[in-house]
Enzyme design. Sequence first.
Site, PDB file in Angstrom:
ATOM      1  N   CYS A 107      -5.083  -7.894  -1.836  1.00 46.49           N
ATOM      2  CA  CYS A 107      -5.027  -6.771  -0.891  1.00 46.49           C
ATOM      3  C   CYS A 107      -4.272  -5.598  -1.489  1.00 46.49           C
ATOM      4  O   CYS A 107      -3.219  -5.768  -2.098  1.00 46.49           O
ATOM      5  CB  CYS A 107      -4.279  -7.166   0.388  1.00 46.49           C
ATOM      6  SG  CYS A 107      -5.216  -8.245   1.448  1.00 46.49           S
TER       7      CYS A 107
ATOM      8  N   CYS B 143      -1.008  -7.865   3.821  1.00 45.54           N
ATOM      9  CA  CYS B 143      -1.192  -9.117   3.093  1.00 45.54           C
ATOM     10  C   CYS B 143      -0.027 -10.076   3.381  1.00 45.54           C
ATOM     11  O   CYS B 143      -0.218 -11.247   3.677  1.00 45.54           O
ATOM     12  CB  CYS B 143      -1.287  -8.817   1.603  1.00 45.54           C
ATOM     13  SG  CYS B 143      -1.883 -10.188   0.592  1.00 45.54           S
TER      14      CYS B 143
ATOM     15  N   GLY C 137      -9.580  20.186  11.001  1.00 43.88           N
ATOM     16  CA  GLY C 137     -10.277  20.218   9.722  1.00 43.88           C
ATOM     17  C   GLY C 137     -10.132  21.522   8.965  1.00 43.88           C
ATOM     18  O   GLY C 137     -10.477  21.599   7.793  1.00 43.88           O
TER      19      GLY C 137
ATOM     20  N   CYS D 175      -9.294 -11.883  -0.572  1.00 46.46           N
ATOM     21  CA  CYS D 175      -8.004 -11.677  -1.232  1.00 46.46           C
ATOM     22  C   CYS D 175      -7.476 -13.021  -1.721  1.00 46.46           C
ATOM     23  O   CYS D 175      -7.460 -14.007  -0.973  1.00 46.46           O
ATOM     24  CB  CYS D 175      -7.022 -11.052  -0.246  1.00 46.46           C
ATOM     25  SG  CYS D 175      -5.308 -11.069  -0.832  1.00 46.46           S
TER      26      CYS D 175
ATOM     27  N   CYS E 203      -4.053 -13.806   0.587  1.00 41.68           N
ATOM     28  CA  CYS E 203      -4.058 -14.060   2.027  1.00 41.68           C
ATOM     29  C   CYS E 203      -5.432 -14.444   2.553  1.00 41.68           C
ATOM     30  O   CYS E 203      -5.588 -14.742   3.729  1.00 41.68           O
ATOM     31  CB  CYS E 203      -3.521 -12.845   2.786  1.00 41.68           C
ATOM     32  SG  CYS E 203      -4.708 -11.489   2.905  1.00 41.68           S
TER      33      CYS E 203
END
Lengths: 265, 289, 367
Positions: free
Chosen positions: B273, B279, B39, B248, B251
Amino acid sequence: MDTSLFSQALSQEPLLQVQNMSRFYGERIGCRNVSFQLWPGEILGIVGESGSGKSTLLRCLAALDQPSEGEIQLADGGQWLDVPALPEPKRRALMRRAWGIVHQNPRDGLRMGVSAGGNIGERLMDAGERNYGEIRRVARDWLARVEIDPDRIDDLPRHFSGGMQQRLQIARVLVSEPRLVFMDEPTGGLDVSVQAKLLDLLRALVRDMGIAAVIVTHDLAVARLLTDRLMVMKDGVVIEQGLTDQVLDDPQHAYTQLLTSAVLV
Amino acid sequence: MTEAQTISGADPHYNYGYLDEQTKRMVRRALLKAVAIPGYQVPFGSREMPLARGWGTGGIQITAALIGPSDCLKVIDQGADDTTNAVSIRNFFARVTGGRTTQKTAEATIIQTRHRIPEKPLRADQILVYQVPQPEPLRKLEPSEVETRNMHAWEEYGLMQVRLYEDIARFGHVATTYAYPVMVNERYIASPTPIPKFDNPKMDMMPALQLFGAGREKRVYAIPPFTRVRSLDFEDHPFTVQSWDKPCELCGSRLSYLDEVIVDDHGARIFVCSDTDYCEERRQDGEGA
Amino acid sequence: MYVAVKGGEAAIGATHGLIAQERRGDAATPELQTRQIREQMKLAIARVMNEGSLYDEDLAALALKQSQGDSVEAAFLMRAYRTTLPRFGSSLPVDTAAMAIRRRISATFKDLPGGQVLGPTYDYTHRLFDFALEEGSAHAPPQMAQEPLAATMPRVPDILGDEGLLETEVAPAGDPAPVDITRDPAEFPADRDVRLQMLSRGDEGFLLGLAYSVQRGFGGNHPFAGEIRMGEVSVLYTPEELGFEIDIGDITLTECQMINQFTGSQEAPPQFTRGYGFAFGHSERKAMSMAIVDRALKGRDLGEGANFPAQQEEFVLYHCDMIEASGFVEHLKLPHYVDFQGELELVRKIRQEQAERKQRAAAEQAS
């Protein structure tokens, strides 16, 4: 005379010890050879004209500036910390935990773009508080203590009057219950009537919480009302110090006599 | 295809991976430091690349420093492999390494991304490289670099929490939807780059190594595999992610991040998506319409 | 049925063809030769070399041709190419006191050793179109002086002498090698070596605007053009295997030393202070702007505060690089569907919640 002060002094160690502290700017003297002790719960006033070195002294004490010589020691959990020599992270942690600074201009001490509640809550969040409801509760409580309507918790400080801003700043500093607060002309720039109210409030808060404070002021009336002990500065040097009533009622140094005679206190 | 053949496909005018070996070593050293301090933003000698600053030069330098003949590279922008900048970066690496590229998440060893984490969970043998426009999560609160570096060093993060507090006070919830700040390994607050906060939970304990490159700002940082990544919140206002009322359109997934597409002049819209590979795979498996 | 958009790959291929066509323009017009650009667009070449951080007139000419004259795009080409160049080593510091002067003026002294040398300048041309240039120019050869210029032309700040009136420039303790900002990231607060490098490749327009702001009072310290000189200097290099210095060629440089009055502060006595500007080629405006901004950024050390943009180091140095600035501003052309989607949802949600609150309040009032 406040006898409780003496019993405190007898029963406890000092909170802050300053020895032969000086701050030079090249050739120029900011302040020189300052020594004093501050006890828990005690309020020390530093008075003098502008340029007398009182603000320099305060900046050094509050670790905003480094002294050129001498020692500043703070009692912390049974040991003495050499404040100017502390590594920066430790000093900053100490400042967040044990210290507070009230600036003359509330704009220097507040985040003007953050709501009143956020301003008060910041130190709590700094200390790890992660409960939103609790932060709100404490912030409302503190707004009430500094006589601001708690319903203004979400207002920005810029919509507050000067006196309210100063009270908000005081709440922001005191919320974390510091042991020691530094104040630089806390009532400067306010109307006389507002000043009086603020002084009453400050006195009550500091006494209630048992906080030690160092207050810089050029106003002897403020010193009389707020402080237990007084240091008079001139040309960077402490020329007289003692209990506030003693110094103001029976000044020894010619300069102090001049100061006190110039103002009705 | 053998390795020798893939290398021979590289543009002979440039070193393999564009950067010279010294520069690659410099980038890798910075990355090692970044992995060692999860980080923490490590300054590095970011080079000027033939793609513009702000267009992924940080991610490109990391990928260039890591990629080898056995690697297979996937590049996505907004979750899609076919957006122009993803194509452009993929073509760049195809040209300077002659190496393999793919659009399949599962096939890739290095995935360079802008603004998304793939929906398919990543594995320990994969590296996710983020393009980072602004590595400093505190920048919007404090414009000075000197100050923000101090704030990290001293762990002075109250101000970041104040920002979340202010959002809740004003809107009733945190109004940050992307680049939602995270606490890495309980020490450094980091920016997850402008991925939607929907993707934040994927960063937590991810088996893949996550590397972040900010070319213009000259910083890299990292989240090593299986590292705790916590999105900042309050106990009584816990972090939540976006959800959609509809699946979606293509899909039928109810689990993926959806893009809104306007389909006619009257503003009628459908949701599809954002992760095109996910997808497509679902549709091939017979899901959706 | 809706079909997901495809075709990024094909579109990119096509745009490359289109840009080539745009660049060539009308095929009936003869194509521009890079040699022509190099010889006849010298000032543009200088700017591209400065901001591209690479002294190579031929490449700068190619960059200008390839970018259709867009100096930012051209400088970008230079920078990207620069990344790939192997580094043999560093030259010795160039000695601008030994410059073969073509132009040298001082606004602070009427006359000085070596004299004022006006040289080539647009300063006293009337900005009237010379329509003859449309048809090709047959100019009269310039009249040269009878006497050659003085062999030595000391720099004005050096002449000001040891009176202590002018701030002395002292190398930091131990005289360490300067940081190379093309190898190591600049860190803040930045030392002078970092500052001068960043300013010297900073955008001329940005620095000019900042310098102007200083003059108008946003950071006011009145600059005097102590000296501006332009000419050729030798570049010396010591190859490790030879062990002695060799002259590897001449480059054209512009140097500007600004002198500023300074009334003194807690830290420093009253004296004249200086700002330094340095640029490749004939780049006076750039060198002058840089010198003024360099001086403004000394404010921190002189105790002047940092209340104005030109005095704020991070503001100036982070934002003067046009390669970085243009990249980041122009990256807004890239898709941001995903982040925008998040914002869209959020605004809808907040509006809906607001409407619901109003409705509830109205209902409560009615009941």
